[in-house]
Design a protein around this motif. Sequence first.
Motif, PDB file in Angstrom:
ATOM      1  N   ASP A 119       0.783  -1.635   0.756  1.00  0.00           N
ATOM      2  CA  ASP A 119       0.265  -0.765  -0.814  1.00  0.00           C
ATOM      3  C   ASP A 119      -0.987  -1.103  -1.174  1.00  0.00           C
ATOM      4  O   ASP A 119      -1.934  -2.306  -0.894  1.00  0.00           O
ATOM      5  CB  ASP A 119       0.969  -2.115  -1.483  1.00  0.00           C
ATOM      6  N   TYR A 120      -1.650   0.602  -1.204  1.00  0.00           N
ATOM      7  CA  TYR A 120      -3.282   0.303  -1.771  1.00  0.00           C
ATOM      8  C   TYR A 120      -3.721  -0.412  -2.709  1.00  0.00           C
ATOM      9  O   TYR A 120      -5.483   0.111  -2.020  1.00  0.00           O
ATOM     10  CB  TYR A 120      -2.879   1.863  -1.915  1.00  0.00           C
ATOM     11  N   GLY A 153       4.930   1.555  -3.549  1.00  0.00           N
ATOM     12  CA  GLY A 153       4.334   1.045  -4.953  1.00  0.00           C
ATOM     13  C   GLY A 153       4.681  -0.161  -5.003  1.00  0.00           C
ATOM     14  O   GLY A 153       5.502   0.417  -6.309  1.00  0.00           O
ATOM     15  N   MET A 154       4.797  -0.991  -4.210  1.00  0.00           N
ATOM     16  CA  MET A 154       5.472  -1.690  -4.241  1.00  0.00           C
ATOM     17  C   MET A 154       4.160  -2.747  -6.072  1.00  0.00           C
ATOM     18  O   MET A 154       5.033  -3.792  -6.794  1.00  0.00           O
ATOM     19  CB  MET A 154       5.246  -2.897  -3.366  1.00  0.00           C
ATOM     20  N   LEU A 155       3.657  -2.591  -5.884  1.00  0.00           N
ATOM     21  CA  LEU A 155       2.359  -3.006  -6.799  1.00  0.00           C
ATOM     22  C   LEU A 155       2.172  -2.211  -7.874  1.00  0.00           C
ATOM     23  O   LEU A 155       0.582  -2.148  -8.665  1.00  0.00           O
ATOM     24  CB  LEU A 155       1.136  -4.189  -6.162  1.00  0.00           C
ATOM     25  N   ARG A 167      -0.061   5.739  -7.824  1.00  0.00           N
ATOM     26  CA  ARG A 167      -0.755   6.856  -7.957  1.00  0.00           C
ATOM     27  C   ARG A 167      -0.940   7.137  -6.320  1.00  0.00           C
ATOM     28  O   ARG A 167      -1.356   8.290  -5.682  1.00  0.00           O
ATOM     29  CB  ARG A 167      -1.476   7.339  -9.183  1.00  0.00           C
ATOM     30  N   SER A 168      -1.576   5.731  -5.603  1.00  0.00           N
ATOM     31  CA  SER A 168      -2.684   6.044  -4.505  1.00  0.00           C
ATOM     32  C   SER A 168      -1.606   6.454  -2.849  1.00  0.00           C
ATOM     33  O   SER A 168      -1.462   7.168  -2.466  1.00  0.00           O
ATOM     34  CB  SER A 168      -3.500   4.790  -4.120  1.00  0.00           C
ATOM     35  N   ALA A 169      -0.439   5.968  -3.451  1.00  0.00           N
ATOM     36  CA  ALA A 169       1.105   5.983  -2.686  1.00  0.00           C
ATOM     37  C   ALA A 169       1.532   7.835  -2.413  1.00  0.00           C
ATOM     38  O   ALA A 169       1.762   8.219  -1.261  1.00  0.00           O
ATOM     39  CB  ALA A 169       2.279   5.227  -2.922  1.00  0.00           C
TER      40      ALA A 169
END
Length: 303
Positions: A119-120, A153-155, A167-169
């Motif tokens: 997660d980014y 997008g876990m977090l 959004r980053s994923a």
Amino acid sequence: MSTGAHGNRPTRNQQREAARAKAKELREQQQKHDKRKKWILQGSIGLAVIAIAAIITMVVTTSAPTTGPRPANMASDGIVLSGADMAGVLSDAGAPGSDPIATTPTPGSSTVNIVVYQDYICPACKAFDEANADTLQTLVEAGAATLEIHPIGMLWSKSAGTEYSRRSAAAAACVADFSPNTFWKVNQAFYANQPQEGTPGPTDEELAALIGKQKPENQSKIDKCITDKTFIPWVKQATDYALNGPMTDAAVASGSTGVGTPTILVNGKVYSGSIVDSKEFLSFITQVAGESAATPTPTPAAG
């Protein structure tokens, strides 16, 4: 002196009592009237709220897609990087909403399959990347390993309401779809510019600009993909699939039914060692490769 009818008139006390009784009756009637108005008003408001809620539910249900298109080159929900240029292995997008197709390592192959769920916005994911990115890149470029990256997008709730995690994923998926050979550079740029948990993180425009600095192909298509939030539904589905299982690889055989971030697997075996000890991680890779009758070479210098 004759009093006539005057003697039958109510006394002043009687008049006052009659007035009080009449006033009380009027007050009670007004109170009942007010209560009826209040009940009617409350009922009307309640019905209006129910109606509005029903309309909102209908709009959300009909306008917010629960599934969306899948990105190309991420058949397993992750992109596989291979070869001297850390190039993305091409694959079809698959039907919208369809399940991922697990990457299956070739038995007896001299190339190990390393899978990373990340997660980014996850600080531990960044720590793993900082400690092991050089090792991973050396192994992949030498042909000793493939690297399969699963952005999830876990977090999503850890970014002050902006859902940066998702959004980053989704932005990374846009890169995988339109410029797979740039994915590794973008991946590293995202970690180099990782926001702190609890902050809004970069906007979509800032993510697109950051990707642009990596000189991808099809920049305009990537920008539109990010702006349109094309792969947000896919991110939600891929995250749910990763968290609730089964995982899209042989990890199920290791007893895992879901992931945290980061989760690292080598040929389907979950790595449970230190995420910041590159020597320990490389030792695990070598052990798994040996069990598969394949020792990854050359051995990179551990930092």
